[in-house]
Design a protein around this motif. Structure first.
Motif, PDB file in Angstrom:
ATOM      1  N   ARG A 159      -8.833   2.516  -4.550  1.00 51.08           N
ATOM      2  CA  ARG A 159      -8.027   1.897  -5.121  1.00 51.08           C
ATOM      3  C   ARG A 159      -8.570   0.846  -5.321  1.00 51.08           C
ATOM      4  O   ARG A 159      -9.158   0.301  -6.629  1.00 51.08           O
ATOM      5  CB  ARG A 159      -6.847   1.305  -3.927  1.00 51.08           C
ATOM      6  N   ARG A 160     -10.032   0.071  -4.798  1.00 51.33           N
ATOM      7  CA  ARG A 160     -11.026  -0.322  -4.246  1.00 51.33           C
ATOM      8  C   ARG A 160     -11.790  -0.082  -5.453  1.00 51.33           C
ATOM      9  O   ARG A 160     -12.190  -1.918  -6.580  1.00 51.33           O
ATOM     10  CB  ARG A 160     -12.072  -0.793  -3.089  1.00 51.33           C
ATOM     11  N   ALA A 190      -8.318   4.633  -0.152  1.00 50.30           N
ATOM     12  CA  ALA A 190      -8.463   3.527   0.160  1.00 50.30           C
ATOM     13  C   ALA A 190      -9.379   3.421  -0.871  1.00 50.30           C
ATOM     14  O   ALA A 190      -9.464   2.024  -1.116  1.00 50.30           O
ATOM     15  CB  ALA A 190      -8.256   3.033   1.359  1.00 50.30           C
ATOM     16  N   ASP A 191     -10.471   3.554  -1.009  1.00 55.60           N
ATOM     17  CA  ASP A 191     -12.215   3.406  -1.812  1.00 55.60           C
ATOM     18  C   ASP A 191     -11.338   3.691  -3.001  1.00 55.60           C
ATOM     19  O   ASP A 191     -12.135   2.594  -3.986  1.00 55.60           O
ATOM     20  CB  ASP A 191     -12.897   4.392  -1.593  1.00 55.60           C
ATOM     21  N   THR A 202       1.126  -1.438   0.129  1.00 60.35           N
ATOM     22  CA  THR A 202      -0.149   0.111  -0.472  1.00 60.35           C
ATOM     23  C   THR A 202       0.970   0.872  -0.081  1.00 60.35           C
ATOM     24  O   THR A 202       1.806   1.208   0.537  1.00 60.35           O
ATOM     25  CB  THR A 202      -0.630   0.091   1.157  1.00 60.35           C
ATOM     26  N   GLU A 258      -9.801  -1.377  -8.993  1.00 55.76           N
ATOM     27  CA  GLU A 258      -9.802  -2.540  -9.005  1.00 55.76           C
ATOM     28  C   GLU A 258     -10.096  -3.592 -10.069  1.00 55.76           C
ATOM     29  O   GLU A 258     -10.096  -4.527 -10.596  1.00 55.76           O
ATOM     30  CB  GLU A 258      -9.284  -3.789  -7.436  1.00 55.76           C
ATOM     31  N   THR A 259     -11.528  -2.895 -10.487  1.00 60.11           N
ATOM     32  CA  THR A 259     -12.537  -3.967 -11.018  1.00 60.11           C
ATOM     33  C   THR A 259     -12.952  -3.134 -11.832  1.00 60.11           C
ATOM     34  O   THR A 259     -13.918  -3.481 -12.986  1.00 60.11           O
ATOM     35  CB  THR A 259     -14.015  -3.689  -9.844  1.00 60.11           C
TER      36      THR A 259
END
Length: 284
Positions: A265-266, A262-263, A118, A269-270
């Motif tokens: 990055r999530r 963090a939000d 991270t 990722e999709t």
């Protein structure tokens, strides 16, 4: 297997001394991340590469050829950085370009240390270097990156991991190597408009798309430090390092940057699955 290179598909070929990318910065480039033999955000990068080639009136390379070059460099299925450089090719002395053409330079490099971790939060100061403005090249990742070279040298002298860059009127553009996005107290996302200076990165484009799908579209606008009072989160991003929280930007200390990063990055990722360099997938 690091630092391998193909020039127009030829391994370890020398670059001609009359290449216009070398002589004039007459070309564009993209920097991609490869994870276990699969390219991250291939389509996003190809979209930006096409845009940049068109902006400079360069012949577009065939994405299938670029992917074949990458497959040769990552035949071991490893991870690393893939750099694609497209120049106008060879030309005589003088600025006037030859007939349309291009030369492709595709190379493999090692990932930076701790690339799988991270990312550590950034604390940013303003760089002394002032970005020039050229609307014809705004957003294009062209080879004329001397401003960023000088800004990185400034960071080294000042002991900074990164710094943010502004135009002469104080408009924030980006960091020395990352795009910037801001979230205000209402939940709106903002990002600097790059029509006069800066590079429109593929990760920035992916984030803007993902946030749009999530119902929080990103507004491209002129942003100065005087506009930052209501900002609660700042993130920086590029294709190799991903999304990084900015916990301080000058005197601003946004409180929600870590959770916002963090939000984001999530979300990405999709957004687009990595494209395998071997097998039946074409990636097109």
């Amino acid at each position: 297997m690091d630092d391998a290179c193909l020039v127009d598909g030829t391994p370890d070929a020398m670059l001609p001394t009359d290449d216009r990318g070398l002589a004039y910065g007459d070309g564009i480039f993209r920097t991609l991340r490869v994870e276990s033999g699969a390219i991250v955000a291939w389509q996003a990068h190809m979209s930006r590469l096409t845009y940049d080639c068109d902006a400079l009136e360069l012949d577009r390379p065939d994405p299938r050829t670029l992917r074949a070059d990458a497959a040769r460099l990552f035949v071991d299925g490893g991870s690393g950085v893939l750099k694609i450089v497209i120049t106008r090719g060879s030309g005589g002395r003088g600025y006037a370009p030859p007939d349309r053409g291009s030369r492709r330079i595709v190379s493999r490099h090692a990932l930076p240390p701790h690339a799988g971790d991270t990312p550590a939060p950034l604390e940013l100061e303003r760089a002394d270097l002032v970005l020039g403005e050229q609307p014809r090249l705004g957003g294009v990742k062209h080879l004329n990156r001397l401003e960023q070279v000088l800004a990185r040298a400034e960071c080294a002298r000042r002991g900074l991991a990164d710094a943010y860059l502004c135009t002469a009127d104080g408009s924030i553009v980006a960091t020395t190597m990352r795009n910037l996005l801001f979230r205000d107290e209402t939940g709106r996302w903002l990002t600097p408009r790059l029509s006069r200076a800066g590079v429109a990165g593929a990760t920035r484009a992916r984030l803007m798309h993902a946030l749009q799908i999530a119902g929080t579209p990103v507004i491209e606008t002129e942003i100065g430090m005087d506009d930052m009072a209501g900002v609660h989160a700042v993130i920086a991003c590029n294709s190799v390092g991903g999304v990084v929280a900015v916990t301080r930007m000058g005197d601003l200390q946004p409180r929600d940057s870590t959770s916002a990063a963090a939000d984001c990055r999530r979300l990405i990722e999709t957004d687009e699955k990595p494209v395998p360099l071997t097998g039946d997938s074409t990636g097109e």
